[in-house]
Design an enzyme around this catalytic site. Structure first.
Site, mmCIF file in Angstrom:
data_model
loop_
_atom_site.group_PDB
_atom_site.id
_atom_site.type_symbol
_atom_site.label_atom_id
_atom_site.label_comp_id
_atom_site.label_asym_id
_atom_site.label_seq_id
_atom_site.Cartn_x
_atom_site.Cartn_y
_atom_site.Cartn_z
ATOM 1 N N LYS A 75 -12.964 -13.244 -18.074
ATOM 2 C CA LYS A 75 -13.365 -13.605 -16.700
ATOM 3 C C LYS A 75 -14.528 -14.595 -16.741
ATOM 4 O O LYS A 75 -14.558 -15.569 -15.992
ATOM 5 C CB LYS A 75 -13.848 -12.353 -15.957
ATOM 6 N N THR A 101 -18.975 -0.685 -2.791
ATOM 7 C CA THR A 101 -18.688 0.448 -1.897
ATOM 8 C C THR A 101 -19.025 1.734 -2.648
ATOM 9 O O THR A 101 -18.495 1.962 -3.739
ATOM 10 C CB THR A 101 -17.204 0.430 -1.498
ATOM 11 N N PHE A 153 -4.266 -4.108 13.273
ATOM 12 C CA PHE A 153 -4.083 -2.991 12.330
ATOM 13 C C PHE A 153 -3.185 -1.899 12.889
ATOM 14 O O PHE A 153 -3.374 -0.717 12.636
ATOM 15 C CB PHE A 153 -5.447 -2.420 11.879
ATOM 16 N N LEU A 154 -2.189 -2.314 13.660
ATOM 17 C CA LEU A 154 -1.212 -1.362 14.204
ATOM 18 C C LEU A 154 0.193 -1.780 13.799
ATOM 19 O O LEU A 154 1.140 -1.545 14.534
ATOM 20 C CB LEU A 154 -1.321 -1.303 15.736
ATOM 21 N N GLY A 200 4.845 0.205 8.761
ATOM 22 C CA GLY A 200 5.632 -0.263 7.618
ATOM 23 C C GLY A 200 5.403 0.642 6.427
ATOM 24 O O GLY A 200 5.197 1.853 6.604
ATOM 25 N N GLY A 249 -2.442 -0.381 0.959
ATOM 26 C CA GLY A 249 -2.690 -0.266 -0.477
ATOM 27 C C GLY A 249 -3.888 -1.126 -0.821
ATOM 28 O O GLY A 249 -4.711 -1.417 0.031
ATOM 29 N N CYS A 301 -9.100 -1.020 -2.199
ATOM 30 C CA CYS A 301 -10.173 -0.483 -1.336
ATOM 31 C C CYS A 301 -9.747 0.708 -0.485
ATOM 32 O O CYS A 301 -10.204 1.823 -0.708
ATOM 33 C CB CYS A 301 -10.705 -1.598 -0.448
ATOM 34 N N LYS A 352 -8.560 4.138 -2.261
ATOM 35 C CA LYS A 352 -9.596 4.816 -3.056
ATOM 36 C C LYS A 352 -10.807 5.189 -2.206
ATOM 37 O O LYS A 352 -11.448 6.206 -2.441
ATOM 38 C CB LYS A 352 -9.995 3.982 -4.270
ATOM 39 N N ARG A 380 -3.202 -3.751 -7.331
ATOM 40 C CA ARG A 380 -3.811 -2.410 -7.331
ATOM 41 C C ARG A 380 -3.272 -1.578 -6.166
ATOM 42 O O ARG A 380 -3.319 -1.995 -5.025
ATOM 43 C CB ARG A 380 -5.345 -2.512 -7.232
HETATM 44 C C1 UGA Z 1 -10.077 -3.973 3.270
HETATM 45 C C2 UGA Z 1 -10.839 -4.100 4.604
HETATM 46 O O1 UGA Z 1 -9.976 -4.642 5.603
HETATM 47 C C3 UGA Z 1 -12.070 -5.010 4.427
HETATM 48 O O2 UGA Z 1 -12.806 -5.070 5.640
HETATM 49 C C4 UGA Z 1 -12.947 -4.440 3.304
HETATM 50 O O3 UGA Z 1 -14.082 -5.266 3.056
HETATM 51 C C5 UGA Z 1 -12.126 -4.354 2.020
HETATM 52 O O4 UGA Z 1 -10.958 -3.511 2.258
HETATM 53 C C6 UGA Z 1 -12.983 -3.752 0.964
HETATM 54 O O5 UGA Z 1 -13.276 -2.547 1.040
HETATM 55 O O6 UGA Z 1 -13.494 -4.491 0.108
HETATM 56 P P1 UGA Z 1 -8.343 -5.548 1.967
HETATM 57 O O7 UGA Z 1 -8.260 -4.455 0.944
HETATM 58 O O8 UGA Z 1 -8.479 -6.961 1.514
HETATM 59 O O9 UGA Z 1 -9.590 -5.278 2.955
HETATM 60 O O10 UGA Z 1 -6.999 -5.450 2.816
HETATM 61 P P2 UGA Z 1 -6.585 -5.215 4.349
HETATM 62 O O11 UGA Z 1 -6.407 -6.507 5.024
HETATM 63 O O12 UGA Z 1 -7.509 -4.240 4.977
HETATM 64 O O13 UGA Z 1 -5.149 -4.554 4.162
HETATM 65 C C7 UGA Z 1 -5.042 -3.280 3.502
HETATM 66 C C8 UGA Z 1 -3.621 -2.808 3.479
HETATM 67 O O14 UGA Z 1 -3.214 -2.382 4.780
HETATM 68 C C9 UGA Z 1 -2.565 -3.825 3.030
HETATM 69 O O15 UGA Z 1 -1.721 -3.198 2.088
HETATM 70 C C10 UGA Z 1 -1.837 -4.188 4.319
HETATM 71 O O16 UGA Z 1 -0.502 -4.544 4.081
HETATM 72 C C11 UGA Z 1 -1.922 -2.879 5.090
HETATM 73 N N1 UGA Z 1 -1.822 -3.030 6.557
HETATM 74 C C12 UGA Z 1 -2.736 -3.748 7.253
HETATM 75 C C13 UGA Z 1 -0.783 -2.400 7.239
HETATM 76 O O17 UGA Z 1 0.074 -1.708 6.637
HETATM 77 N N2 UGA Z 1 -0.697 -2.521 8.611
HETATM 78 C C14 UGA Z 1 -1.605 -3.237 9.312
HETATM 79 O O18 UGA Z 1 -1.475 -3.302 10.552
HETATM 80 C C15 UGA Z 1 -2.642 -3.872 8.622
#
Ligand code: UGA
Length: 441
Positions: free
Chosen positions: A35, A122, A251-252, A255, A259, A262, A265, A332
């Site tokens: 890295k 975190t 976020f609604l 599906g 995953g 973040c 875990k 992940r």
């Molecule tokens: C998430 C948080 O959104 C960030 O604010 C936070 O900083 C980050 O974790 C972290 O802890 O570092 P991220 O892991 O990049 O960000 O991904 P998200 O955009 O939150 O999506 C997470 C999962 O939820 C994905 O697998 C996505 O497909 C799923 N998702 C999202 C759904 O199934 N439905 C939705 O409506 C939105």
């Protein structure tokens, strides 16, 4: 300001580049030799839109450098950001904070008494207090330690870092507050909300936010389970409740669930920490949030069995997408990979396509056929499963093109991202999670 950023994963690498873009003098510290070499050569070791270019830019300007360890130059830094990972401990729900302990011990000999250490990782609430003691023991004085959670999302990481919707800092002293105000001055000048709290609150804000987001997704996925047995439509339901401003429409999307490195875990670590604090019941519901999330992955296999028969051996299933979300190569805890594994267990041949992460797929899951050419990947497929909603699967002539080569025009939309009519017009039977699209066609 002169700063160090310790730990250059998704969070640290993005933060280091963002700080350099703001004009600070940044030293990035990364122990992993591969890295480190990549970053020194201007290569971001993971896929993140726009970050490569931004990295090259700040390297050319000369305000960022990367090292394996601290040296005398670290002593000149006014502010040190801790960005190392806190992964789930094997065999437990708890977060592993060992890398934070090592990071502060390695920093201690180079820490000036007036410098500030700001944690961004975190962490379980209470971690900062423990680290303050570890750092004080190693440095021989009471350090200025603050907590400054990060809310960036993969896929929009740099934008989220430079234009966050809020900045939260947990501090015990004025020196820490002033250092953090100064480092973020350019962002704060745009009117970004700046919240100054005590340290436990700042630690909790991050896990609370991620738990809320996970709960929102599992809520709509629970509604999808109800919709599937009652003939209702969870997508229309989400739209209808989302117009209520108190609920909101983000976020609604139902599906195969959430995953990534973040959300899964973080909710587990939160349950473990609450248990340790004697208030496990307060977040018991997160166990259900986790369960709903895992059940939606299994639902895809149920649907394949319903459509193709109980025995899937000899069948060929194409999984579209491998990353945990589009615009990322992060596998992940990817729902797409989890679904592919569940299908594989049934004896079917699993072909995986992803625009950018197939090298990781090949390295981590040699059981799958990883095929970069979409038409070849689809050839002879008995079913197609949309698992990660990359734009390229949603646009263009995909239904017609894939329709020419598959053995059976069956598609399961695991992300509610496909244009139903377009697929149906091309002769596909489309099944979307939480919906009865045939009833509404
Ligand atoms: C998430 C948080 O959104 C960030 O604010 C936070 O900083 C980050 O974790 C972290 O802890 O570092 P991220 O892991 O990049 O960000 O991904 P998200 O955009 O939150 O999506 C997470 C999962 O939820 C994905 O697998 C996505 O497909 C799923 N998702 C999202 C759904 O199934 N439905 C939705 O409506 C939105």
């Amino acid at each position: 300001m002169k700063i160090t950023v310790i730990g250059l994963g998704y969070l640290g690498a993005t933060h280091a580049v963002a700080m350099a873009e703001l004009g600070h003098d940044v030293i990035g510290i990364e122990a992993n030799p591969q890295k480190l070499a990549d970053l020194q050569n201007g290569i971001v070791p993971f896929y993140e839109p726009g970050l490569d270019e931004a990295l090259k830019n700040v390297i050319a300007k000369g305000n960022i450098k990367f090292k394996a360890d601290h040296d005398e130059e670290s002593r000149q830094a006014d502010l040190h950001f801790l960005c190392v990972g806190t992964p789930q401990l094997p065999g437990s729900y708890a977060a592993n904070t060992e890398y934070l302990h090592s990071a502060v011990k390695a920093l201690a000999p180079y820490l000036r008494q007036d410098a500030v250490v700001a944690g961004k990782s975190t962490v379980p609430v209470g971690t900062s207090a423990i680290l303050t003691q570890v750092l004080a023991d190693a440095a021989g004085f009471a350090p200025h330690l603050a907590w400054n959670p990060e809310f960036l999302r993969e896929g929009t990481a740099l934008e989220d870092s430079l234009r966050p919707d809020r900045i939260v800092i947990g501090v015990n002293d004025e020196v820490s507050e002033q250092a953090l105000r100064k480092v973020y001055k350019k962002i704060l000048d745009h009117g970004t909300p700046f919240l100054v709290t005590d340290i436990p609150t700042a630690e909790l804000v991050k896990v609370a936010a991620n738990s809320f987001l996970a709960t929102k997704i599992s809520f709509i996925n629970a509604m999808a389970e109800i919709a599937e047995v009652s003939g209702a439509d969870a997508v229309a339901l989400a739209e209808a409740i989302g117009y209520d401003e108190r609920i909101g429409n983000k976020f609604l999307r139902n599906g195969i669930g959430f995953g990534g490195g973040c959300l899964p875990k973080d909710i587990r670590a939160f349950m473990a920490r609450a248990q340790e604090l004697g208030v496990g019941k307060a977040v018991d519901f997160l166990a259900d949030v986790d369960d709903v999330n895992l059940r939606r992955r299994a639902r895809v296999v149920d649907l394949l069995n319903r459509e193709l028969g109980a025995d899937l051996s000899g069948k060929r299933v194409l999984v579209l997408g491998a990353a945990f979300k589009p615009d990322s190569d992060d596998l992940r805890d990817s729902p797409a990979i989890a679904v592919a594994k569940l299908i594989k267990v049934t004896g079917a041949t699993v072909v995986v396509h992803d625009p950018i992460s197939l090298d990781h797929v090949r390295a981590q899951n040699p059981d799958f056929v990883a095929e970069q050419d979409l038409a070849l990947a689809a050839t002879g497929a008995d079913a197609v499963v949309l698992a990660t909603e990359w734009a390229q699967y949603r646009e263009g002539h995909i239904p017609a093109d894939l329709g020419k080569v598959v053995a059976n025009k069956l598609v399961i939309d695991g992300r509610n991202a496909l244009k139903v009519e377009k697929w149906q017009q091309a002769g596909w039977r489309l099944i979307a999670l939480g919906r009865n699209v045939e009833a509404t066609a």
